[in-house]
Write an enzyme that holds these catalytic residues in place. Sequence first.
Site, PDB file in Angstrom:
ATOM      1  N   ASP A 119       7.115  -3.704   3.915  1.00 16.21           N
ATOM      2  CA  ASP A 119       7.960  -4.076   2.902  1.00 16.21           C
ATOM      3  C   ASP A 119       7.533  -5.151   2.059  1.00 16.21           C
ATOM      4  OD1 ASP A 119       9.884  -1.933   3.087  1.00 16.21           O
ATOM      5  OD2 ASP A 119      10.529  -2.743   5.055  1.00 16.21           O
ATOM      6  N   GLU A 170      18.144   6.938   1.274  1.00 17.88           N
ATOM      7  CA  GLU A 170      17.675   6.207   2.258  1.00 17.88           C
ATOM      8  C   GLU A 170      18.190   4.664   2.685  1.00 17.88           C
ATOM      9  OE1 GLU A 170      13.313   6.216   1.839  1.00 17.88           O
ATOM     10  OE2 GLU A 170      12.844   8.123   2.005  1.00 17.88           O
TER      11      GLU A 170
END
Length: 274
Positions: free
Chosen positions: A60, A49
């Site tokens: 995040d 990824e």
Amino acid sequence: MSRIAARFEALKAAGRKALVPYFTAGHPSRDHTVPLMHALARNGADVIELGIPFSDPMADGPVIQKSSEAALALGVGLGDVLEWVREFRVDDQATPVVLMGYMNPIERMGVAVFAERAAQAGVDGVLVVDQPPEEAQAFVPMLRSHGLDPIFLLAPTSSTERIAQVGKLASGYVYYVSLKGVTGAGNLNVEEVLGALPAIRAATGLPVGVGFGIRDGQTARAIAARADAVVIGTRLIQEIEAAGPAHAVEKAGAFILSIRQAMDGIEANDEAQS
């Protein structure tokens, strides 16, 4: 059959689970991205990824935010990420690559242009954090028309209806966010995660990967006992940061090898291939 589907089929036949490392493209430098991808693939990554740097990554935590900011400071954009995938494909035609990021850079490039360029570069799947299934009616067909797998997130808070929607739209695999928080959070409850998987499997025959909060081999092995894939990003980026630019590739390879060995029940005494 797509590269992602083929990889999961091969792993299933071998009785193994997928290891899916994540790192931010362009970090710690532009020159590191392709060598890092190769080091991860050589040391046990089944799918890579690759994060698209973005200024406002809502899902995040601080570690990935910092890596994204560093890449943006170097002027890294979506076009660069696609070019690095193209370079990776010169020597690796087998390892699936998934782009993970947010919709803004894709819309800025143009969805149709992005889908075409991503397919040409050798991308296999796309996971857009802020593209829920309710808003993906046009996006998913565009990806599929270019042979790209649309990958969606599910979370502990996902309703039965949302799980069903994702089951209908997704391909490649489904990414289950293991906790109510951002990437890298430290409050992972393995039993709660494993308890959520049956409802997802009831809605889709796709492999189910688990990420967010997995930081070591012991946890990765526990998750892999029931999930089809383990996704690990924040801890990998921390290892890259700690190593410094001169040793980032070697350190990343060694760390992923240690996770691979833990998942496979192998004593971690082999040397990583940088």
